[in-house]
Motif scaffolding. Structure first.
Motif, mmCIF file in Angstrom:
data_model
loop_
_atom_site.group_PDB
_atom_site.id
_atom_site.type_symbol
_atom_site.label_atom_id
_atom_site.label_comp_id
_atom_site.label_asym_id
_atom_site.label_seq_id
_atom_site.Cartn_x
_atom_site.Cartn_y
_atom_site.Cartn_z
ATOM 1 N N ASP A 154 44.519 49.085 50.158
ATOM 2 C CA ASP A 154 44.576 50.169 51.267
ATOM 3 C C ASP A 154 43.222 50.681 51.559
ATOM 4 N N GLY A 155 42.346 50.613 50.748
ATOM 5 C CA GLY A 155 41.006 51.058 51.052
ATOM 6 C C GLY A 155 39.912 50.197 51.625
ATOM 7 N N ALA A 156 40.105 48.950 51.694
ATOM 8 C CA ALA A 156 39.365 47.859 52.115
ATOM 9 C C ALA A 156 38.707 48.016 53.719
ATOM 10 N N GLU A 157 39.691 48.407 54.473
ATOM 11 C CA GLU A 157 39.469 48.420 55.859
ATOM 12 C C GLU A 157 38.224 49.393 56.065
ATOM 13 N N GLN A 182 30.529 43.971 52.632
ATOM 14 C CA GLN A 182 31.026 42.466 52.645
ATOM 15 C C GLN A 182 31.917 42.217 51.578
ATOM 16 N N LEU A 183 33.017 41.507 51.428
ATOM 17 C CA LEU A 183 33.652 41.157 50.422
ATOM 18 C C LEU A 183 32.926 40.000 49.699
ATOM 19 N N TRP A 184 32.754 40.451 48.416
ATOM 20 C CA TRP A 184 31.958 39.217 47.521
ATOM 21 C C TRP A 184 32.900 38.029 47.308
ATOM 22 N N ARG A 185 32.435 36.942 47.811
ATOM 23 C CA ARG A 185 33.611 35.622 47.553
ATOM 24 C C ARG A 185 33.025 35.106 46.413
ATOM 25 N N GLY A 186 32.261 35.245 45.587
ATOM 26 C CA GLY A 186 32.022 34.521 44.184
ATOM 27 C C GLY A 186 32.808 35.254 43.132
ATOM 28 N N ARG A 187 32.188 34.527 41.944
ATOM 29 C CA ARG A 187 32.702 34.947 40.711
ATOM 30 C C ARG A 187 32.152 36.463 40.120
ATOM 31 N N ILE A 188 33.175 37.133 39.687
ATOM 32 C CA ILE A 188 32.862 38.373 39.184
ATOM 33 C C ILE A 188 32.796 38.331 37.605
ATOM 34 N N GLU A 189 31.849 38.892 36.916
ATOM 35 C CA GLU A 189 31.843 38.950 35.423
ATOM 36 C C GLU A 189 31.181 40.131 34.884
ATOM 37 N N ILE A 223 30.192 44.449 48.550
ATOM 38 C CA ILE A 223 28.809 44.913 48.313
ATOM 39 C C ILE A 223 28.108 44.992 49.614
ATOM 40 N N ARG A 224 27.164 45.684 49.634
ATOM 41 C CA ARG A 224 26.308 46.187 50.729
ATOM 42 C C ARG A 224 24.846 46.463 50.341
ATOM 43 N N PRO A 225 23.985 45.466 51.198
ATOM 44 C CA PRO A 225 22.561 45.502 50.901
ATOM 45 C C PRO A 225 22.010 46.827 51.345
#
Length: 185
Positions: free
Chosen positions: A122-125, A133-140, A159-161
């Motif tokens: 619901d909040g992503a938009e 930007q949606l992180w497309r890699g692994r999260i650990e 994430i956002r630089p």
């Protein structure tokens, strides 16, 4: 009817907020998340800068940014991690979430290497339209037993630089967050 004239956006570090001020924020968050905002969620939102809007009925919107460490590609990043972003049900779709995020992004730009957050569907938009930007890699996460993968976070971490900083690349490896009690992200 709510008096929108009092929609002043305020910022304060956790230590600057009174007990009653913190209680008002926590109550709004509990209600806005449909009762699914527990003690650990609240603890994660403390210790940083809060941005919030008050109206004639109390706290109408809130978000905070706290410092976390993230390892990526052999580097430790100082990350402004966004927590507890919510808008009271009767004030949604009026731009308050964007106003709160604008302040939090200014803090991230001024104090951190990058911003990060975990968003619901619901909040992503809100975050996408603001350039996150949606992180497309692994999260650990670094856990007491060692580094653990968090696959349930891999489709909800944004994430956002910070201003002028490059965005870390997914090809260089996972984002490895510091450990904390409760939900790590």
């Amino acid at each position: 009817m709510t008096d929108h004239v009092t929609d002043a956006l305020r910022t304060a570090h956790t230590y600057q907020l009174s007990e009653s001020g913190l209680a008002g924020i926590r109550t709004m968050l509990h209600d806005a998340f449909g009762g699914d905002f527990g003690a650990e969620d609240w603890a994660h939102a403390l210790g940083g800068v809060h941005a919030f809007v008050r109206d004639g009925r109390g706290v109408a919107a809130h978000g905070s940014v706290i410092m976390r460490r993230v390892l990526h590609a052999g580097r430790s990043y100082r990350v402004g991690y966004v927590e507890a972003v919510a808008v009271r049900a009767d004030r949604r779709r009026q731009g308050l979430g964007g106003r709160v995020m604008q302040v939090l992004e200014t803090v991230i730009d001024g104090a951190y290497d990058l911003g990060a957050l975990s968003a619901s569907d619901d909040g992503a938009e809100l975050y996408r339209v603001r350039g996150w930007q949606l992180w497309r890699g692994r999260i650990e996460a670094m856990a007491p037993q060692g580094t653990v993968r968090l696959p349930e976070e891999e489709d909800s971490t944004w994430i956002r630089p910070a201003a002028g900083a490059p965005l870390p690349g997914t090809a260089a490896g996972p984002l490895v967050f510091d450990w904390r009690d409760g939900d790590v992200l």
